[in-house]
Design a protein around this motif. Sequence first.
Motif, PDB file in Angstrom:
ATOM      1  N   LEU A 232       0.836  -1.202   0.000  1.00 40.00           N
ATOM      2  CA  LEU A 232       0.000   0.000   0.000  1.00 40.00           C
ATOM      3  C   LEU A 232       0.871   1.252   0.000  1.00 40.00           C
ATOM      4  O   LEU A 232       0.556   2.246  -0.657  1.00 40.00           O
ATOM      5  CB  LEU A 232      -0.935  -0.005   1.209  1.00 40.00           C
ATOM      6  CG  LEU A 232      -2.075  -1.016   1.107  1.00 40.00           C
ATOM      7  CD1 LEU A 232      -2.878  -1.038   2.394  1.00 40.00           C
ATOM      8  CD2 LEU A 232      -2.981  -0.686  -0.068  1.00 40.00           C
ATOM      9  N   ILE A 233       1.986   1.197   0.732  1.00 40.62           N
ATOM     10  CA  ILE A 233       2.905   2.332   0.733  1.00 40.62           C
ATOM     11  C   ILE A 233       3.474   2.527  -0.669  1.00 40.62           C
ATOM     12  O   ILE A 233       3.536   3.632  -1.193  1.00 40.62           O
ATOM     13  CB  ILE A 233       4.030   2.098   1.761  1.00 40.62           C
ATOM     14  CG1 ILE A 233       3.419   2.016   3.166  1.00 40.62           C
ATOM     15  CG2 ILE A 233       5.050   3.201   1.684  1.00 40.62           C
ATOM     16  CD1 ILE A 233       4.397   1.599   4.227  1.00 40.62           C
ATOM     17  N   LEU A 234       3.842   1.402  -1.284  1.00 39.66           N
ATOM     18  CA  LEU A 234       4.366   1.435  -2.648  1.00 39.66           C
ATOM     19  C   LEU A 234       3.329   2.042  -3.589  1.00 39.66           C
ATOM     20  O   LEU A 234       3.660   2.804  -4.504  1.00 39.66           O
ATOM     21  CB  LEU A 234       4.704   0.012  -3.082  1.00 39.66           C
ATOM     22  CG  LEU A 234       5.705  -0.163  -4.201  1.00 39.66           C
ATOM     23  CD1 LEU A 234       7.036   0.426  -3.796  1.00 39.66           C
ATOM     24  CD2 LEU A 234       5.865  -1.632  -4.541  1.00 39.66           C
ATOM     25  N   ALA A 235       2.050   1.706  -3.340  1.00 45.06           N
ATOM     26  CA  ALA A 235       0.986   2.209  -4.206  1.00 45.06           C
ATOM     27  C   ALA A 235       0.913   3.730  -4.125  1.00 45.06           C
ATOM     28  O   ALA A 235       0.765   4.404  -5.150  1.00 45.06           O
ATOM     29  CB  ALA A 235      -0.351   1.589  -3.804  1.00 45.06           C
ATOM     30  N   ALA A 236       1.058   4.276  -2.896  1.00 41.39           N
ATOM     31  CA  ALA A 236       1.020   5.732  -2.748  1.00 41.39           C
ATOM     32  C   ALA A 236       2.157   6.368  -3.541  1.00 41.39           C
ATOM     33  O   ALA A 236       2.000   7.415  -4.166  1.00 41.39           O
ATOM     34  CB  ALA A 236       1.120   6.122  -1.278  1.00 41.39           C
ATOM     35  N   MET A 237       3.320   5.706  -3.548  1.00 39.27           N
ATOM     36  CA  MET A 237       4.466   6.254  -4.282  1.00 39.27           C
ATOM     37  C   MET A 237       4.313   6.042  -5.788  1.00 39.27           C
ATOM     38  O   MET A 237       4.981   6.701  -6.578  1.00 39.27           O
ATOM     39  CB  MET A 237       5.745   5.556  -3.824  1.00 39.27           C
ATOM     40  CG  MET A 237       5.886   5.490  -2.341  1.00 39.27           C
ATOM     41  SD  MET A 237       7.006   6.728  -1.795  1.00 39.27           S
ATOM     42  CE  MET A 237       8.209   5.745  -1.002  1.00 39.27           C
ATOM     43  N   ASP A 238       3.468   5.090  -6.174  1.00 32.30           N
ATOM     44  CA  ASP A 238       3.302   4.754  -7.587  1.00 32.30           C
ATOM     45  C   ASP A 238       2.329   5.705  -8.276  1.00 32.30           C
ATOM     46  O   ASP A 238       2.406   5.913  -9.480  1.00 32.30           O
ATOM     47  CB  ASP A 238       2.795   3.308  -7.703  1.00 32.30           C
ATOM     48  CG  ASP A 238       2.940   2.771  -9.109  1.00 32.30           C
ATOM     49  OD1 ASP A 238       3.891   3.197  -9.793  1.00 32.30           O
ATOM     50  OD2 ASP A 238       2.131   1.938  -9.523  1.00 32.30           O
ATOM     51  N   VAL A 239       1.420   6.300  -7.493  1.00 33.76           N
ATOM     52  CA  VAL A 239       0.419   7.191  -8.093  1.00 33.76           C
ATOM     53  C   VAL A 239       1.069   8.311  -8.922  1.00 33.76           C
ATOM     54  O   VAL A 239       0.667   8.539 -10.063  1.00 33.76           O
ATOM     55  CB  VAL A 239      -0.531   7.756  -7.022  1.00 33.76           C
ATOM     56  CG1 VAL A 239      -1.413   8.829  -7.602  1.00 33.76           C
ATOM     57  CG2 VAL A 239      -1.377   6.646  -6.445  1.00 33.76           C
ATOM     58  N   PRO A 240       2.106   9.005  -8.393  1.00 35.88           N
ATOM     59  CA  PRO A 240       2.723  10.057  -9.210  1.00 35.88           C
ATOM     60  C   PRO A 240       3.231   9.522 -10.550  1.00 35.88           C
ATOM     61  O   PRO A 240       3.066  10.181 -11.573  1.00 35.88           O
ATOM     62  CB  PRO A 240       3.900  10.528  -8.358  1.00 35.88           C
ATOM     63  CG  PRO A 240       3.587  10.134  -6.988  1.00 35.88           C
ATOM     64  CD  PRO A 240       2.714   8.934  -7.058  1.00 35.88           C
ATOM     65  N   VAL A 241       3.823   8.333 -10.531  1.00 35.60           N
ATOM     66  CA  VAL A 241       4.347   7.757 -11.762  1.00 35.60           C
ATOM     67  C   VAL A 241       3.212   7.555 -12.761  1.00 35.60           C
ATOM     68  O   VAL A 241       3.302   7.932 -13.931  1.00 35.60           O
ATOM     69  CB  VAL A 241       5.053   6.414 -11.470  1.00 35.60           C
ATOM     70  CG1 VAL A 241       5.585   5.813 -12.749  1.00 35.60           C
ATOM     71  CG2 VAL A 241       6.153   6.599 -10.458  1.00 35.60           C
ATOM     72  N   VAL A 242       2.120   6.966 -12.263  1.00 35.17           N
ATOM     73  CA  VAL A 242       0.976   6.661 -13.118  1.00 35.17           C
ATOM     74  C   VAL A 242       0.373   7.938 -13.699  1.00 35.17           C
ATOM     75  O   VAL A 242       0.118   8.045 -14.901  1.00 35.17           O
ATOM     76  CB  VAL A 242      -0.076   5.881 -12.301  1.00 35.17           C
ATOM     77  CG1 VAL A 242      -1.382   5.803 -13.036  1.00 35.17           C
ATOM     78  CG2 VAL A 242       0.442   4.502 -11.980  1.00 35.17           C
TER      79      VAL A 242
END
Lengths: 314, 314
Positions: A232-242
Amino acid sequence: MSENPSESETGEPAVDASGLPDHVTDADIRESAARERREKLRMFLTNWQGVTGLILVTLFFASAIFAPWLAPYDPNALDVPARLSGPTWDHLAGTDQLGRDTLSRILYGGRVALKIAAIGVSVALVVGLILGMIAGFGPRWLDNLLLLAFDTVRSFPTIVLALAMVALTGPSLGMVLAIVIITSIPQYARVARTATLTLKNTDFILAERSLGASMARILLHHVMPNVVGPLLILAAMDVPVVVTVEAGLSFLGLGVLPPTASWGTILNEGYLVIRDAPWMVIAGGIPLILTTLGFTFLGEALRDIFDPRMGKGR
Amino acid sequence: MLYYLTKRLGLSAVVVCLVVLVLFSLLHLIPGDPATIALGPRATPEAIARYAEKMHLDEPVWRQFMIYVANAATGDLGLDVFSDRPVTAIIMERIGFTLALVGTGMGWAMLLGIPLGCLAAVKPNSWLDRITGVFSVGTIAVPSFLVSIWALLIFAVHLRWLPAIGAGEPGDLGDQVSHLILPAFAIGLSWVGYLARMVRASMLEVMGENYIRSARAFGLRPRRVIFGYALRVAILPTITLIGMGFGGMISSTVFAEIIFARPGIGKLIFDAVTARNFPIVQGAVLVATGLYILVVLISDILIAWFDPRVRESL
C-alpha cells in the motif's frame, strides 16, 4: 495492516505471546495494540511532510470528484471572442485557443488522472500481489519463470514500451490503463515475493501447514495481511508515476484524445501556443506537480512510520 | 567474479531475447492482418504485399520469429516503410544525438548531485543540508517533461537566452552545445535531487561505521576520510540507482527530444508512431531497450567488482 512483521515478532508483543502469564488478558493485548496505533497516528500528524501530503491528496480527490460543481464553466463550452485570454476575473486561469475555460478543464482533467490512478494502481496492486505470492510460495521453476517475466517488462523504458504499444493499437484511455498496469505489476510482485519468501519459513506458517491448512488459506489469511502493508505504501508512491505517464502520453497526443480534458492535453494545447499564451502550460503543470508532491510526501511519511527499513536501497 | 560475470551476462542475454520476442509478438497479438496493422490504414495494397513478403508473413509464425532474430543478430532490422532505407542506418544516424543528450544530462547531474549529497551528509542540519533537502524533494516531484516545457518557456521563449528547437548546425560545435544545454538541464534536474538524497543517506550510514571512526582516530585528514574511505562504500547503492533509473532517463529523453525537436532516437520513435512506420518503431525500441539493459548490466558488474559480497549472492 498496522502491525508489520518485524515488530510483532521482535517487539514487546512477542514477550507477551511467548510467556503469556495469567495476568495478561485479551483486553491488555488489545489495549497495547490500540496504544501502538495511537502512537503511529501521533507520529503521522506531527510529520509535516505527511500532513502536507495528506492535504494535497485530499485536495486532489475532492477537486476531481466534485469537478462538476466546482468548475465555473462547461469544460468544452466555446467562447471564441475570449480565446487565449490571460488570467482574468471571468477566467481565473485564462482560456485556450478555442476559448474554453482552462480552470474548468483542469478540474475535469483531474477526473481522468484520478480514474487512471485509481483503476491502474489497484489492478496492478492486486495482480502484482497474487503473482508475487505465487512466485514466493510456489515451486522454484515457477518463481524463476515469473522473475524472468518481471525482468523483461522492467527492461523496457516505460514511455518507450508505451510508444510501441500505441503504435499498433492507436491511442485510447484503455491503452493508457493497460500500459500503466503492465509496467507497474513487476514492482508490486517483487516486493510481495520477497516478503512472502521471508514469511515462508517462519514458525507460524509452518504451524499452519502442519495443521493441514490449504495453500489458498495460508496465502489469503496468513501471508497476505503481512504483505499488503508495504504494497500500500508502494501504491502511494506509484500514483505520481501513473499520473505522469498518463499526462505524458496525452501530451504527446497518444493518450487521452483531445476533446476530453486531461492535464496532458491541456499541456499539449498550451505547448502549441507557448509563444502567445504561456499561462496555459503554467496552469496545466501546477496540478500535476501538486499531485505528485502530495502522493510522494504521503508515501514517504507512511514508509518512515510503518516500515523504516524499506527506505534503504532505493 | 568470473562465475558471477558469466551468470549475469547469460541473464542479460536471455532478457534481450525475451524483449525481442515481446516486440515481435506485439504485432501478432493484435487481431487482424499483421501487415495492415504495421503499416496503418493509409498503406497501399502494393506496400502491404511488399511488407508481407519482406517480413516472410506467409511463413509460420515461429519461422518468422527465427528469421527476425537471425536478421537482428546480424544488425539487419528491416527497411523503412516510406523510404526503403535500412532501419539500422537510420538509427545509427540518430543515436549520436541521444547519447550526447543522455551523457550530458547524467553527467552534470552526477557532478552536482554526488558532491552535494556528500557535503550535506558531512554537516547534517547545516543550511546546505536543508537547502539540498528542499531542492531534492522539489525537483523529484516535477515530471521531467514539465521541466522541459517550462525550461523552454522561460529560457528560450521568454528570456531568449538559448535556442528552442533542433540540435544545431552540423559541424558548428558551439551551436550544437547551445542546443544541448536546455534538454540536458531538463532531463538532469530531477537526478540532481535523487543522487544528492541517495548519497546523503548512504553516506550518513557509512560515516557511523567503526572503520571510519578508526580512520579518523588515526588522524587522517577529513577530506581523505570522506572521499577516500566513506564515499567509496557509500557510492555503491548510488551506482545501482543510476543503473535502475536509466530507463526513466530514457523516457525523459524521449520527451525532451520531442519538445525540443531534437533528432534523436526518441523523436525517431515518436515520428514513426504518428506515421505508423512500424519497422522503425520496432528497431528503435529494441535499440533503446538494449541500451537500458546494457547500462543495468554495467552497473551490476561495477557493484560486483567493488563489493565481493554481491558476487556470492547471485
